[in-house]
Design a protein around this motif. Structure first.
Motif, PDB file in Angstrom:
ATOM      1  N   ALA A  71       0.566  -1.166   0.029  1.00 25.92           N
ATOM      2  CA  ALA A  71       0.102  -0.059  -0.026  1.00 25.92           C
ATOM      3  C   ALA A  71       0.834   1.147  -0.132  1.00 25.92           C
ATOM      4  O   ALA A  71       0.652   2.083  -0.701  1.00 25.92           O
ATOM      5  N   ASN A  72       1.929   1.008   0.783  1.00 23.81           N
ATOM      6  CA  ASN A  72       2.810   2.327   0.906  1.00 23.81           C
ATOM      7  C   ASN A  72       3.555   2.502  -0.576  1.00 23.81           C
ATOM      8  O   ASN A  72       4.044   3.760  -0.937  1.00 23.81           O
ATOM      9  N   GLU A  73       3.915   1.686  -1.222  1.00 23.34           N
ATOM     10  CA  GLU A  73       4.611   1.657  -2.499  1.00 23.34           C
ATOM     11  C   GLU A  73       3.635   2.301  -3.500  1.00 23.34           C
ATOM     12  O   GLU A  73       4.279   2.968  -4.349  1.00 23.34           O
ATOM     13  N   LEU A  74       2.452   2.478  -3.107  1.00 22.90           N
ATOM     14  CA  LEU A  74       1.456   3.187  -3.953  1.00 22.90           C
ATOM     15  C   LEU A  74       1.040   4.490  -3.408  1.00 22.90           C
ATOM     16  O   LEU A  74       0.190   5.183  -3.802  1.00 22.90           O
ATOM     17  N   GLY A  75       1.653   4.796  -2.177  1.00 20.97           N
ATOM     18  CA  GLY A  75       1.307   6.250  -2.029  1.00 20.97           C
ATOM     19  C   GLY A  75       0.345   6.382  -0.426  1.00 20.97           C
ATOM     20  O   GLY A  75      -0.292   7.547  -0.072  1.00 20.97           O
ATOM     21  N   ALA A  76       0.091   4.947   0.232  1.00 19.36           N
ATOM     22  CA  ALA A  76      -0.871   5.101   1.175  1.00 19.36           C
ATOM     23  C   ALA A  76      -0.506   5.658   2.385  1.00 19.36           C
ATOM     24  O   ALA A  76      -1.332   6.337   2.989  1.00 19.36           O
ATOM     25  N   ASN A  77       0.731   5.661   2.768  1.00 12.49           N
ATOM     26  CA  ASN A  77       1.449   6.045   4.105  1.00 12.49           C
ATOM     27  C   ASN A  77       0.610   5.451   5.317  1.00 12.49           C
ATOM     28  O   ASN A  77       0.154   6.236   6.238  1.00 12.49           O
ATOM     29  N   ILE A  78       0.597   4.299   5.521  1.00 13.08           N
ATOM     30  CA  ILE A  78      -0.128   3.730   6.513  1.00 13.08           C
ATOM     31  C   ILE A  78       0.980   2.906   7.273  1.00 13.08           C
ATOM     32  O   ILE A  78       2.223   2.739   6.822  1.00 13.08           O
ATOM     33  N   GLN A 115       0.228  -0.826  12.769  1.00 12.91           N
ATOM     34  CA  GLN A 115      -0.807  -0.758  13.581  1.00 12.91           C
ATOM     35  C   GLN A 115      -2.131  -0.006  13.024  1.00 12.91           C
ATOM     36  O   GLN A 115      -3.192  -0.659  13.093  1.00 12.91           O
ATOM     37  N   TYR A 116      -1.921   0.627  11.926  1.00  6.97           N
ATOM     38  CA  TYR A 116      -3.268   0.940  10.975  1.00  6.97           C
ATOM     39  C   TYR A 116      -3.805  -0.373  10.650  1.00  6.97           C
ATOM     40  O   TYR A 116      -5.049  -0.457  10.389  1.00  6.97           O
ATOM     41  N   ALA A 117      -2.954  -1.311   9.878  1.00  7.72           N
ATOM     42  CA  ALA A 117      -3.364  -2.422   9.406  1.00  7.72           C
ATOM     43  C   ALA A 117      -4.105  -3.212  10.339  1.00  7.72           C
ATOM     44  O   ALA A 117      -5.187  -4.045   9.957  1.00  7.72           O
ATOM     45  N   PHE A 118      -3.553  -3.599  11.611  1.00  4.45           N
ATOM     46  CA  PHE A 118      -4.114  -4.402  12.597  1.00  4.45           C
ATOM     47  C   PHE A 118      -5.766  -3.821  13.015  1.00  4.45           C
ATOM     48  O   PHE A 118      -6.484  -4.619  13.144  1.00  4.45           O
ATOM     49  N   LYS A 119      -5.801  -2.489  13.002  1.00  2.00           N
ATOM     50  CA  LYS A 119      -7.045  -1.836  13.183  1.00  2.00           C
ATOM     51  C   LYS A 119      -8.019  -2.058  12.128  1.00  2.00           C
ATOM     52  O   LYS A 119      -9.282  -2.118  12.336  1.00  2.00           O
ATOM     53  N   HIS A 120      -7.461  -1.824  10.898  1.00  2.00           N
ATOM     54  CA  HIS A 120      -8.386  -1.879   9.884  1.00  2.00           C
ATOM     55  C   HIS A 120      -8.452  -2.863   8.908  1.00  2.00           C
ATOM     56  O   HIS A 120      -9.565  -3.101   8.245  1.00  2.00           O
ATOM     57  N   PHE A 121      -7.677  -3.862   8.996  1.00  2.00           N
ATOM     58  CA  PHE A 121      -7.701  -4.976   8.098  1.00  2.00           C
ATOM     59  C   PHE A 121      -7.840  -6.396   8.587  1.00  2.00           C
ATOM     60  O   PHE A 121      -8.339  -7.138   8.120  1.00  2.00           O
ATOM     61  N   ASP A 169     -10.164  -2.489  -0.959  1.00  2.00           N
ATOM     62  CA  ASP A 169     -11.168  -1.407  -1.291  1.00  2.00           C
ATOM     63  C   ASP A 169     -10.630  -0.310  -0.492  1.00  2.00           C
ATOM     64  O   ASP A 169     -10.741   0.926  -0.817  1.00  2.00           O
ATOM     65  N   LYS A 170     -10.309  -0.590   0.966  1.00  2.00           N
ATOM     66  CA  LYS A 170      -9.757   0.246   1.823  1.00  2.00           C
ATOM     67  C   LYS A 170      -8.431   0.995   1.227  1.00  2.00           C
ATOM     68  O   LYS A 170      -8.273   2.220   1.302  1.00  2.00           O
ATOM     69  N   ILE A 171      -7.445   0.280   0.959  1.00  2.00           N
ATOM     70  CA  ILE A 171      -6.252   0.819   0.244  1.00  2.00           C
ATOM     71  C   ILE A 171      -6.690   1.595  -1.127  1.00  2.00           C
ATOM     72  O   ILE A 171      -6.031   2.590  -1.248  1.00  2.00           O
ATOM     73  N   ALA A 172      -7.509   1.247  -1.791  1.00  2.00           N
ATOM     74  CA  ALA A 172      -7.963   1.932  -2.767  1.00  2.00           C
ATOM     75  C   ALA A 172      -8.164   3.571  -2.675  1.00  2.00           C
ATOM     76  O   ALA A 172      -8.067   4.412  -3.379  1.00  2.00           O
TER      77      ALA A 172
END
Length: 214
Positions: free
Chosen positions: A30-37, A40-46, A56-59
């Protein structure tokens, strides 16, 4: 003696310690595409979500269109990471070996991922033909469908089974199906499981005590 006649294990985070590995790969991509997460963000949201929901969230976090081969690349990169780093959850083999009642695994992951990770951690011989994947029925947690399918196939009603889950989505799926559910809280960073699980337990040894010694 436990009142339960069958145990249904989730896979990621319950049988195999795959959550940090898989989520870190997802964060990196995701960060390679500019998400900047971060992790901890992943544990919370994925955590506990089907892959498409994560995609869909990464998009929604990036400015450009998500590559069409994102999921395929994720599977390749995560499988490579699993092969080099994955381990069984501490104490889970001992728990499995102590069980005198039937058990199985029911996971949101694709069956080839479940089998790969169980093989890499030495747990596959315990399960063999007792693997249930949401991909097989195209219904994902918090739908209880995979747990209901597993219970019926194993020959039990939801009331006779207990599910072991580490995500709030999985706990809700079990409750939605009428199952008692053990919330495995060792990595419950947001402290969400205790309020909704039938039992909130932070070690496999304590789960063994509940299922075997009670």
């Amino acid at each position: 003696m436990s009142k339960y006649k069958c145990v249904i294990f989730d896979c990621d985070g319950v049988l195999v310690d795959s959550e940090p590995i898989g989520n870190q790969v997802l964060v990196d991509m995701a960060n390679e595409l500019g998400a900047n997460i971060d992790l901890q963000y992943a544990f919370k949201h994925f955590k506990g979500l089907r892959m498409q929901s994560c995609v869909d969230k990464i998009a929604g976090l990036i400015s450009n269109e998500l590559p069409s081969d994102f999921t395929t690349n994720y599977r390749q990169r995560s499988f490579q990471a699993f092969q080099s780093s994955i381990k069984p959850v501490e104490g889970v083999a001992s728990l499995i070996e102590s069980l005198s009642i039937p058990f199985c695994v029911a996971s949101s992951g694709p069956e080839n991922k479940i089998r790969l990770n169980l093989e890499l951690t030495g747990l596959m011989p315990y399960f063999e033909e007792k693997v249930f994947s949401c991909y097989a029925i195209q219904k994902w947690k918090p739908s209880p469908a995979v747990f209901l399918w597993a219970a019926e196939t194993m020959g039990f009603t939801p009331e006779e089974c207990v599910v072991i889950e580490d995500s709030i989505t999985g706990v809700r799926a079990a409750k939605n199906g009428g199952f008692d559910v053990i919330g495995f809280t060792a990595h419950d960073f947001d402290k969400k499981l205790e309020a909704e699980a039938t039992f909130a337990i932070n070690s496999m040894e304590a789960i063994k005590t509940l299922l075997v010694a009670s």
